[in-house]
Design an enzyme around this catalytic site. Structure first.
Site, PDB file in Angstrom:
ATOM      1  N   ARG A  19       0.869  -1.530  -0.446  1.00  0.00           N
ATOM      2  CA  ARG A  19       0.166   0.113  -0.104  1.00  0.00           C
ATOM      3  C   ARG A  19       1.021   1.193  -0.129  1.00  0.00           C
ATOM      4  O   ARG A  19       0.014   2.102   0.012  1.00  0.00           O
ATOM      5  CB  ARG A  19      -1.417  -0.144   1.403  1.00  0.00           C
ATOM      6  CG  ARG A  19      -1.840  -1.089   0.869  1.00  0.00           C
ATOM      7  CD  ARG A  19      -3.141  -1.022   1.821  1.00  0.00           C
ATOM      8  NE  ARG A  19      -2.693  -1.421   3.452  1.00  0.00           N
ATOM      9  CZ  ARG A  19      -3.423  -1.288   4.309  1.00  0.00           C
ATOM     10  NH1 ARG A  19      -4.307  -1.073   4.382  1.00  0.00           N
ATOM     11  NH2 ARG A  19      -3.298  -1.991   5.372  1.00  0.00           N
ATOM     12  N   THR A  83       3.119 -13.621  11.317  1.00  0.00           N
ATOM     13  CA  THR A  83       4.810 -13.283  11.753  1.00  0.00           C
ATOM     14  C   THR A  83       5.195 -14.405  12.797  1.00  0.00           C
ATOM     15  O   THR A  83       5.560 -13.993  13.428  1.00  0.00           O
ATOM     16  CB  THR A  83       3.255 -12.379  13.039  1.00  0.00           C
ATOM     17  OG1 THR A  83       2.513 -12.582  13.563  1.00  0.00           O
ATOM     18  CG2 THR A  83       3.118 -10.947  12.075  1.00  0.00           C
ATOM     19  N   ASP A 106       7.370  -1.410  10.914  1.00  0.00           N
ATOM     20  CA  ASP A 106       6.885  -0.529  10.715  1.00  0.00           C
ATOM     21  C   ASP A 106       6.263   0.166  11.472  1.00  0.00           C
ATOM     22  O   ASP A 106       4.951   1.090  11.436  1.00  0.00           O
ATOM     23  CB  ASP A 106       5.796  -0.798   9.195  1.00  0.00           C
ATOM     24  CG  ASP A 106       4.769  -2.135   9.841  1.00  0.00           C
ATOM     25  OD1 ASP A 106       5.166  -2.200  11.079  1.00  0.00           O
ATOM     26  OD2 ASP A 106       4.797  -2.406   8.758  1.00  0.00           O
ATOM     27  N   ASN A 171      -4.399  -6.235  20.007  1.00  0.00           N
ATOM     28  CA  ASN A 171      -2.852  -6.598  19.507  1.00  0.00           C
ATOM     29  C   ASN A 171      -2.167  -5.502  19.149  1.00  0.00           C
ATOM     30  O   ASN A 171      -2.488  -5.073  17.724  1.00  0.00           O
ATOM     31  CB  ASN A 171      -2.620  -7.876  19.616  1.00  0.00           C
ATOM     32  CG  ASN A 171      -1.702  -8.389  18.988  1.00  0.00           C
ATOM     33  OD1 ASN A 171      -0.471  -7.611  19.952  1.00  0.00           O
ATOM     34  ND2 ASN A 171      -1.523  -9.089  18.170  1.00  0.00           N
ATOM     35  N   ARG A 335      27.594  26.366   0.967  1.00  0.00           N
ATOM     36  CA  ARG A 335      27.592  25.800   1.168  1.00  0.00           C
ATOM     37  C   ARG A 335      28.244  24.995   1.701  1.00  0.00           C
ATOM     38  O   ARG A 335      29.609  25.361   2.884  1.00  0.00           O
ATOM     39  CB  ARG A 335      28.215  25.087  -0.616  1.00  0.00           C
ATOM     40  CG  ARG A 335      26.716  25.542  -2.102  1.00  0.00           C
ATOM     41  CD  ARG A 335      27.424  25.576  -3.128  1.00  0.00           C
ATOM     42  NE  ARG A 335      27.759  24.353  -3.375  1.00  0.00           N
ATOM     43  CZ  ARG A 335      28.694  24.635  -4.326  1.00  0.00           C
ATOM     44  NH1 ARG A 335      28.986  25.318  -5.270  1.00  0.00           N
ATOM     45  NH2 ARG A 335      29.388  23.393  -5.032  1.00  0.00           N
ATOM     46  N   ASN A 388      37.281  30.364  -9.971  1.00  0.00           N
ATOM     47  CA  ASN A 388      38.350  28.649  -9.505  1.00  0.00           C
ATOM     48  C   ASN A 388      38.280  27.783  -9.846  1.00  0.00           C
ATOM     49  O   ASN A 388      38.836  26.805  -9.201  1.00  0.00           O
ATOM     50  CB  ASN A 388      37.344  28.623  -7.963  1.00  0.00           C
ATOM     51  CG  ASN A 388      36.218  28.104  -8.775  1.00  0.00           C
ATOM     52  OD1 ASN A 388      35.273  28.483  -9.121  1.00  0.00           O
ATOM     53  ND2 ASN A 388      35.846  27.064  -7.352  1.00  0.00           N
ATOM     54  N   SER A 407      33.182  46.249  -7.110  1.00  0.00           N
ATOM     55  CA  SER A 407      32.035  45.599  -7.789  1.00  0.00           C
ATOM     56  C   SER A 407      32.376  45.123  -9.021  1.00  0.00           C
ATOM     57  O   SER A 407      33.250  45.435  -9.798  1.00  0.00           O
ATOM     58  CB  SER A 407      30.789  46.289  -7.965  1.00  0.00           C
ATOM     59  OG  SER A 407      30.949  46.715  -7.033  1.00  0.00           O
TER      60      SER A 407
HETATM   61  C1  UD1 Z   1      -0.620  -8.014  13.277  1.00  0.00           C
HETATM   62  C2  UD1 Z   1      -1.621  -8.947  14.151  1.00  0.00           C
HETATM   63  C3  UD1 Z   1      -2.569  -8.232  15.074  1.00  0.00           C
HETATM   64  C4  UD1 Z   1      -2.326  -7.062  15.209  1.00  0.00           C
HETATM   65  C5  UD1 Z   1      -1.590  -5.825  14.060  1.00  0.00           C
HETATM   66  C6  UD1 Z   1      -1.089  -5.000  14.579  1.00  0.00           C
HETATM   67  C7  UD1 Z   1      -0.782 -11.121  13.616  1.00  0.00           C
HETATM   68  C8  UD1 Z   1      -0.996 -12.870  12.760  1.00  0.00           C
HETATM   69  N1  UD1 Z   1      -1.338 -10.367  14.081  1.00  0.00           N
HETATM   70  O1  UD1 Z   1      -1.907  -8.749  12.238  1.00  0.00           O
HETATM   71  O2  UD1 Z   1      -2.942  -9.224  15.594  1.00  0.00           O
HETATM   72  O3  UD1 Z   1      -3.148  -6.250  16.086  1.00  0.00           O
HETATM   73  O4  UD1 Z   1      -0.756  -6.891  13.944  1.00  0.00           O
HETATM   74  O5  UD1 Z   1      -0.972  -3.767  13.522  1.00  0.00           O
HETATM   75  O6  UD1 Z   1       0.061 -11.200  14.614  1.00  0.00           O
HETATM   76  N2  UD1 Z   1       5.958  -9.120   8.804  1.00  0.00           N
HETATM   77  C9  UD1 Z   1       6.786 -10.741   8.587  1.00  0.00           C
HETATM   78  N3  UD1 Z   1       6.629 -11.530   7.729  1.00  0.00           N
HETATM   79  C10 UD1 Z   1       5.251 -12.557   7.965  1.00  0.00           C
HETATM   80  C11 UD1 Z   1       4.469 -11.581   8.035  1.00  0.00           C
HETATM   81  C12 UD1 Z   1       4.417  -9.972   8.840  1.00  0.00           C
HETATM   82  O7  UD1 Z   1       7.278 -10.170   8.863  1.00  0.00           O
HETATM   83  O8  UD1 Z   1       5.090 -13.273   7.140  1.00  0.00           O
HETATM   84  C13 UD1 Z   1       5.565  -8.313   9.590  1.00  0.00           C
HETATM   85  C14 UD1 Z   1       5.495  -7.072   9.054  1.00  0.00           C
HETATM   86  O9  UD1 Z   1       6.053  -6.412   7.548  1.00  0.00           O
HETATM   87  C15 UD1 Z   1       5.213  -6.119   9.957  1.00  0.00           C
HETATM   88  C16 UD1 Z   1       3.766  -6.492  10.775  1.00  0.00           C
HETATM   89  O10 UD1 Z   1       4.388  -8.525  10.467  1.00  0.00           O
HETATM   90  O11 UD1 Z   1       5.749  -5.620  10.239  1.00  0.00           O
HETATM   91  C17 UD1 Z   1       3.055  -6.828  11.222  1.00  0.00           C
HETATM   92  O12 UD1 Z   1       2.049  -7.612   9.766  1.00  0.00           O
HETATM   93  P1  UD1 Z   1       1.099  -7.132   9.275  1.00  0.00           P
HETATM   94  O13 UD1 Z   1       1.058  -8.440   7.932  1.00  0.00           O
HETATM   95  O14 UD1 Z   1       1.031  -5.711   9.334  1.00  0.00           O
HETATM   96  O15 UD1 Z   1       0.191  -7.773  10.549  1.00  0.00           O
HETATM   97  P2  UD1 Z   1      -1.379  -7.679  10.240  1.00  0.00           P
HETATM   98  O16 UD1 Z   1      -1.740  -9.052  10.422  1.00  0.00           O
HETATM   99  O17 UD1 Z   1      -1.455  -5.900  10.312  1.00  0.00           O
HETATM  100 CA    CA Z   2      -0.176  -4.030   9.662  1.00  0.00          CA
END
Ligand code: UD1
Ligand code: CA
Length: 458
Positions: A19, A83, A106, A171, A335, A388, A407
């Site tokens: 996005r 995650t 992020d 969460n 500069r 220069n 000048s």
């Molecule tokens: C996740 C949580 C949710 C919470 C929300 C808060 C889980 C399953 N869900 O959901 O409960 O309310 O964040 O924003 O944990 N990422 C990875 N690898 C992956 C997936 C994600 O590195 O395979 C990283 C993403 O880059 C990001 C973070 O984990 O920084 C969260 O991932 P995102 O997909 O945004 O999670 P949500 O579905 O929003």
């Molecule tokens: Ca998210």
């Protein structure tokens, strides 16, 4: 547990961030001039003894290169399977005796004090969870509590029942717990859910089942736990962050014409009695001593301004040192390598590069000074150019104390003008001018009397 328990911080940064509609990996998008991931690493690095791990996936190489200076152990998640799966990629590098703090790359405004509280809870052999109550909890994992108000589980929005959708407590994704538990629970995760992912959030119910206490904690402000999924959210957090920096300056006693119209991308150190007008941007390390005034719409990068320096509107100052009592602008450009000694003045439409301007010397109008040393009390007339550059090499110009450059003169480097020397207006100086000498190097004026202007033919 003793307070010597190692601390591993695992930051998740493998997601694509579609996005953002950008080629730049999401966590590298800058907030206040620094990648979001850099903010997270900085907040965590203030925790005593933290060993940092970052899980990368999309744009992994670019992320690693951009943060090459950070002391981080990288883990790669080749496929984004959730995650829980992401955290699992870092665990082989984590000390089995450690406490693990999980962050998102992020979520850039997370505060060290909040993280410390989570770590302190985890140190009591608990699972510490950062939650927040949202007016619109749509999309987030919901915190399910029992009748005694104890946390039982996290249910993802897509897996939740209509009743669970009414839960406002969500969460944030940030949590801490001993590594030994993660090492037991992560391998037991299943992807049997609405998104077919290994949810980290499923470890909450596992903790409850294993009799591990789950303690939820709230951040000081909502923005601390706000994640960035698109540029609208990033722009919003930028404003939140800038507002807090402006607030800190005001509290320190700095006068800001409008705290909503200043941008700081780096560190701004200020003395007493400083005034900053609207629209100014500070980048890198900027130091303003006491009694400095910055005019509207000035950009100052990696520079030091001494006591009482007055910068008029629309100045651009980069990698420069400006000593006490100097005046700049309006519309002056310093500069890299510009050094102004006490009380010097650089006026409108003047550019100074890699040059020293001595005490009280004036470069007031429409002038270019490059690769030059100017002594004290010299006066450089309007439209003076130090030539220069011959198209290949750069050469230096030396102008002595008290010299006066008329000048519209060109000083063709390498060249020197001695102490107290005078250069007549409109001169092109190609040879050294000795101390106290007058140099006139221009066409002689001829006046032709009885001159008749051409007349229009037919
Ligand atoms: C996740 C949580 C949710 C919470 C929300 C808060 C889980 C399953 N869900 O959901 O409960 O309310 O964040 O924003 O944990 N990422 C990875 N690898 C992956 C997936 C994600 O590195 O395979 C990283 C993403 O880059 C990001 C973070 O984990 O920084 C969260 O991932 P995102 O997909 O945004 O999670 P949500 O579905 O929003
Ligand atoms: Ca998210």
């Amino acid at each position: 547990m003793s307070n010597t328990t190692p601390l591993a911080v695992v930051t998740l940064a493998a997601g694509k961030g579609s996005r953002m509609k950008s080629d730049l990996p999401k966590v590298l998008h800058p907030l206040a001039g620094k990648p979001m991931l850099g903010h997270v690493l900085d907040a965590a690095s203030a925790l005593p003894g933290a060993v940092q791990h970052v899980v990368v996936g999309h744009g992994a190489e670019q992320v690693k290169i951009s943060l090459a200076d950070a002391s981080v152990q990288w883990a790669e998640q080749l496929e984004q399977k959730g995650t829980g799966h992401a955290v699992a990629q870092a665990m082989p590098n984590v000390d089995g005796e450690a406490l693990v703090l999980i962050l998102y790359g992020d979520v850039p405004l997370i505060q060290t004090q909040t993280l410390q509280k989570l770590v302190d809870i985890a140190a009591q052999d608990q699972l510490a969870l950062l939650t927040v109550n949202l007016a619109n909890p749509d999309g987030y994992g919901r915190i399910v509590r029992n009748t005694e108000d104890a946390v039982q589980a996290i249910v993802e929005h897509k897996d939740a029942t209509p009743e669970q959708h009414l839960i406002a407590e969500v969460n944030t994704g940030i949590m801490a717990m001993p590594a030994k538990y993660l090492n037991t629970w992560l391998p037991a995760l299943s992807a049997d859910n609405a998104q077919g992912e290994y949810y980290l959030t499923d470890v909450i119910a596992m903790a409850v089942a294993d009799g591990v206490v789950v303690t939820a904690l709230q951040p000081t402000s909502e923005s601390e736990v706000e994640g960035v999924n698109d540029r609208v959210q990033l722009a919003r957090l930028e404003r939140v962050y800038q507002a807090s920096l402006a607030h800190d300056l005001l509290v320190q006693g700095v006068s800001l014409a409008d705290p909503a119209r200043i941008d700081i991308r780096g560190s701004l150190t200020v003395g007493a009695n400083v005034f900053i007008d609207v629209g100014c941007v500070f980048e890198g390390d900027v130091v303003l001593a006491d009694n400095v005034t910055i005019g509207a719409y000035s950009v100052i990068r990696n520079s030091q301004l001494g006591d009482g320096v007055k910068v008029e509107t629309f100045c651009h100052i980069e990698d420069a040192r400006v000593d006490a009592g100097c005046n700049l602008g309006p519309y002056a450009r310093l500069r890299p390598g510009a050094e102004l000694a006490e009380g010097a003045r650089v006026g409108n439409f003047c550019e100074v590069k890699k040059s020293f301007i001595g005490k009280g010397s004036k470069v007031n109008h429409l002038t270019y000074i490059g690769d030059t040393t100017i002594g004290e009390g010299a006066n450089i007339g309007a439209g003076t150019i130090t030539c220069n550059y011959d198209g290949v090499n750069k050469f230096r110009t030396d102008i002595g104390d008290g010299a006066f450059i008329g000048s519209n003169s060109s000083l063709v480097a390498p060249v020197s003008v001695g102490k107290g020397a005078t250069v007549a207006a409109g001169s092109i100086i190609t040879k050294a001018v000795g101390d106290g000498e007058l140099a006139v190097a221009r066409g002689k004026q001829r006046n032709i009397s009885g001159w008749e202007r051409p007349k229009k033919s037919n």
